[in-house]
Enzyme design. Structure first.
Site, PDB file in Angstrom:
ATOM      1  N   GLU A   1     -10.201   1.725   3.807  1.00 29.19           N
ATOM      2  CA  GLU A   1      -9.571   3.178   3.096  1.00 29.19           C
ATOM      3  C   GLU A   1     -10.825   3.119   2.788  1.00 29.19           C
ATOM      4  O   GLU A   1     -11.090   4.798   2.391  1.00 29.19           O
ATOM      5  CB  GLU A   1      -8.735   2.450   2.064  1.00 29.19           C
ATOM      6  CG  GLU A   1      -8.406   3.736   0.838  1.00 29.19           C
ATOM      7  CD  GLU A   1      -7.282   2.479  -0.352  1.00 29.19           C
ATOM      8  OE1 GLU A   1      -6.880   2.153   0.625  1.00 29.19           O
ATOM      9  OE2 GLU A   1      -8.196   2.239  -1.248  1.00 29.19           O
TER      10      GLU A   1
ATOM     11  N   SER B   1       0.616  -0.980   0.124  1.00 28.58           N
ATOM     12  CA  SER B   1      -0.045   0.086  -0.301  1.00 28.58           C
ATOM     13  C   SER B   1       1.164   1.084  -0.069  1.00 28.58           C
ATOM     14  O   SER B   1       1.948   1.513   0.118  1.00 28.58           O
ATOM     15  CB  SER B   1      -1.071   0.175   1.074  1.00 28.58           C
ATOM     16  OG  SER B   1      -1.725   0.820   1.195  1.00 28.58           O
TER      17      SER B   1
ATOM     18  N   HIS C   1      -7.671  -3.365   4.707  1.00 25.08           N
ATOM     19  CA  HIS C   1      -7.182  -2.384   4.360  1.00 25.08           C
ATOM     20  C   HIS C   1      -7.785  -1.631   3.757  1.00 25.08           C
ATOM     21  O   HIS C   1      -7.836   0.085   4.130  1.00 25.08           O
ATOM     22  CB  HIS C   1      -5.394  -2.191   4.679  1.00 25.08           C
ATOM     23  CG  HIS C   1      -4.972  -0.945   3.820  1.00 25.08           C
ATOM     24  ND1 HIS C   1      -5.231  -0.692   2.730  1.00 25.08           N
ATOM     25  CD2 HIS C   1      -4.618  -0.108   4.462  1.00 25.08           C
ATOM     26  CE1 HIS C   1      -4.550   0.858   2.612  1.00 25.08           C
ATOM     27  NE2 HIS C   1      -3.932   0.750   3.702  1.00 25.08           N
ATOM     28  N   ASN C   2      -8.102  -1.659   2.854  1.00 22.44           N
ATOM     29  CA  ASN C   2      -8.987  -1.606   1.249  1.00 22.44           C
ATOM     30  C   ASN C   2     -10.049  -0.875   1.743  1.00 22.44           C
ATOM     31  O   ASN C   2     -11.034   0.233   1.431  1.00 22.44           O
ATOM     32  CB  ASN C   2      -8.581  -1.907   0.096  1.00 22.44           C
ATOM     33  CG  ASN C   2      -7.305  -1.775  -0.736  1.00 22.44           C
ATOM     34  OD1 ASN C   2      -6.151  -1.958   0.396  1.00 22.44           O
ATOM     35  ND2 ASN C   2      -7.444  -2.244  -1.630  1.00 22.44           N
TER      36      ASN C   2
ATOM     37  N   LYS D   1      -4.786  -6.694   3.533  1.00 21.08           N
ATOM     38  CA  LYS D   1      -5.050  -5.774   2.887  1.00 21.08           C
ATOM     39  C   LYS D   1      -6.153  -5.345   2.555  1.00 21.08           C
ATOM     40  O   LYS D   1      -5.800  -4.242   2.121  1.00 21.08           O
ATOM     41  CB  LYS D   1      -3.514  -6.180   1.021  1.00 21.08           C
ATOM     42  CG  LYS D   1      -3.559  -4.668   0.247  1.00 21.08           C
ATOM     43  CD  LYS D   1      -3.255  -3.486   1.054  1.00 21.08           C
ATOM     44  CE  LYS D   1      -2.883  -3.021  -0.316  1.00 21.08           C
ATOM     45  NZ  LYS D   1      -4.138  -2.230  -1.481  1.00 21.08           N
TER      46      LYS D   1
HETATM   47  C1  6PG Z   1      -3.337   1.301  -2.068  1.00 22.13           C
HETATM   48  C2  6PG Z   1      -4.629   1.512  -2.217  1.00 22.13           C
HETATM   49  C3  6PG Z   1      -4.562   0.939  -3.698  1.00 22.13           C
HETATM   50  C4  6PG Z   1      -6.014   0.640  -4.425  1.00 22.13           C
HETATM   51  C5  6PG Z   1      -6.639   1.893  -4.352  1.00 22.13           C
HETATM   52  C6  6PG Z   1      -7.307   2.412  -5.523  1.00 22.13           C
HETATM   53  O1  6PG Z   1      -3.578   0.775  -0.357  1.00 22.13           O
HETATM   54  O2  6PG Z   1      -2.416   1.205  -2.048  1.00 22.13           O
HETATM   55  O3  6PG Z   1      -5.914   0.549  -1.601  1.00 22.13           O
HETATM   56  O4  6PG Z   1      -4.175  -0.927  -3.619  1.00 22.13           O
HETATM   57  O5  6PG Z   1      -5.686  -0.383  -5.446  1.00 22.13           O
HETATM   58  O6  6PG Z   1      -7.036   2.612  -3.527  1.00 22.13           O
HETATM   59  O7  6PG Z   1      -9.148   1.605  -5.498  1.00 22.13           O
HETATM   60  P1  6PG Z   1     -10.487   1.238  -5.924  1.00 22.13           P
HETATM   61  O8  6PG Z   1     -10.023   1.756  -7.402  1.00 22.13           O
HETATM   62  O9  6PG Z   1     -11.106   0.396  -5.229  1.00 22.13           O
HETATM   63  O10 6PG Z   1     -11.239   2.812  -5.569  1.00 22.13           O
END
Ligand code: 6PG
Length: 469
Positions: free
Chosen positions: A191, A130, A187-188, A184
């Site tokens: 996010e 990430s 994590h997303n 991960k």
């Molecule tokens: C990271 C991000 C990355 C992710 C983008 C886009 O940790 O660097 O999570 O892995 O792919 O943020 O995600 P979306 O296109 O689903 O918004």
């Protein structure tokens, strides 16, 4: 040039190129591979010294150029491409070699690949990376899972290239099989939740307090120096300053309000449902991206319905409520994601250490935030803490901000400003902290129409009633 490079990387897109340059900067000779000759040449040129970083389009030359056990990272799009690359590598590899998938692969795919490759004597790692392109270049947070012994070969490289928080590397061995990919994924999911909450605060400040972009920049940047300090709050403040080169004015105002997604947030939600762990702040963040995509329908519906005229709120008061509500809902979102990790750890035998995970999220990754230092401590104090909300150190933080969340959500409801992330966070809190919920009625209904039985609060056993119609 046989067996000289310490680390191999396949997929020299932006992430791959940045990651391999980071490896080389840290003193490990790195070798890149991509079918695209332009990408190969671009890396060689940018690397400058071919003893430190080199690249080739030829898979056999690439594999032969790596020291053993070979450590080959894939930064290619998740899905079938990962399987295709693995198949093309297999005839060239030797027992004990290591393949690391650094993409956002679905965790069950990683389990399947790990088992398949283990049968061939190859160690396979799913490692979440990430931090975007900049993180890959200057220090990402890395979340590896796989064979613990084999990780020792990768450890020095990952520790060197990862982000550092007060000198500590933002990488740790997380667990067997797909533990790294799973972490991960969550994590997303977090996010997505934090991004949704930030966008709601932007909306309410703009609609309720007429905050200009300059004022939004200032308030987010002030928050970033306080307890809300985080990468997402920081970049949000910077976004409000960005000029639009194409049409003038501020860029943020010209960006179409339809959010795309690659699926990791949705997977988090789906899997939380499978596990039976509530993550409503993440669920709604996924739904809001879906609602946002229905732009045409939204425009038609807007013309059909009235919405209340927004009663403006004093800027200072709104700013204060917003800061508190955002802090509250950030905590709730982390609490939900970490709750999911705790349960997944048991379900999939990952043996996750949540404190260690929070620790490696403190720098480098997209959800890095000051709060993670406190979260690390909370789970360190009690490794089996089921939910952050049960941590004594968090009671005060949550108690001190929940009233602002209530007031802001009520304001949004009254004025027709959708604040679903905030209200889902608040509702989750109110429900999670309630000794008694009205779901006794649901049990009664289930038993009434389907003889599904129920338990009682005053005695042990399973009961069924012949309900009188
Ligand atoms: C990271 C991000 C990355 C992710 C983008 C886009 O940790 O660097 O999570 O892995 O792919 O943020 O995600 P979306 O296109 O689903 O918004």
């Amino acid at each position: 040039m046989t067996n000289t490079y310490d680390f191999g990387l396949i997929g020299l897109g932006v992430m791959g190129r940045n990651f391999i340059l980071n490896v080389a900067d840290n003193g490990f000779a790195a070798y890149g591979n991509d079918l695209d000759e332009e990408k190969v040449n671009a890396l060689i040129e940018e690397g400058g010294d071919m003893d430190k970083v080199n690249a080739t389009t030829d898979a056999a030359t690439f594999v032969n150029g790596l020291s053993t056990p070979r450590k080959i990272m894939l930064l290619v799009p998740a899905g079938k491409i990962v399987d295709a690359v693995i198949e093309s590598l297999l005839p060239l590899l030797e027992e004990g070699d290591i393949i690391i998938d650094g993409g956002n692969s679905f965790f069950t795919d990683t389990d399947r690949r790990e088992a398949y490759l283990a049968g061939k004597g190859i160690n396979f790692f799913g490692a979440g990376v990430s931090g975007g392109a900049k993180g890959a270049r200057l220090g990402p947070s890395i979340m590896p899972g796989g064979n613990r012994e084999a990780y020792q070969h990768v450890k020095p490289i990952f520790e060197a290239v990862s982000a550092k928080y007060k000198g500590e590397p933002c990488v740790a061995y997380l667990g067997p099989k797909s533990a790294g990919n799973y972490v991960k994924m969550v994590h997303n999911g977090i996010e997505y939740g934090l991004m949704q909450l930030t966008s709601e605060i932007y909306d309410v400040l703009k609609k309720g307090g007429d905050f200009s972009n300059t004022e939004l920049h200032t308030i987010f940047s002030t928050w970033n120096s306080g307890r809300l300090q985080s990468f997402l709050v920081e970049i949000t403040s910077e976004i409000f300053e960005q000029k639009d080169d194409l049409a003038g004015g501020q860029l943020v105002d010209k960006i179409l309000d339809k959010a795309k997604q690659k699926g990791t947030g949705k997977w988090t939600s789906q899997n939380a449902m499978d596990l039976g762990i509530p993550v409503p702040s993440i669920d709604i963040a996924v739904s809001m991206r879906e609602i946002s995509a229905l732009k045409g329908e939204r425009i038609m519906a807007d013309a059909l319905y009235d919405r209340p005229k927004v009663e403006k709120m004093d800027k200072k008061k709104l700013g204060k409520l917003s800061e508190e509500a955002l802090y509250f809902s950030f905590i709730i979102t982390y609490a939900q994601g970490l709750h999911q990790l705790g349960d997944a750890s048991k379900e999939y035998d990952y043996d996750l250490n949540i404190s260690e995970i929070a620790k490696i999220w403190r720098a480098g990754c997209i959800i890095r935030a000051g709060l993670l230092a406190d979260i690390t401590e909370a789970f360190k104090a009690d490794r089996s803490l089921p939910n952050l909300l049960l941590s004594p150190t968090f009671v005060e933080k949550v108690q001190g901000t929940v009233d602002a969340a209530r007031e802001l959500v009520a304001y949004g409801v009254k004025n027709g400003i959708p604040l679903p992330g905030l209200s889902n966070s608040l509702t989750y809190f109110d429900a999670y902290t309630a000794t008694r919920l009205p779901l006794n009625l649901i049990q009664a209904q289930r038993d009434y129409f389907g003889s599904h039985t129920y338990e009682r609060s005053d005695r042990e056993g399973i009961f069924h009633t012949e309900w009188e119609a």
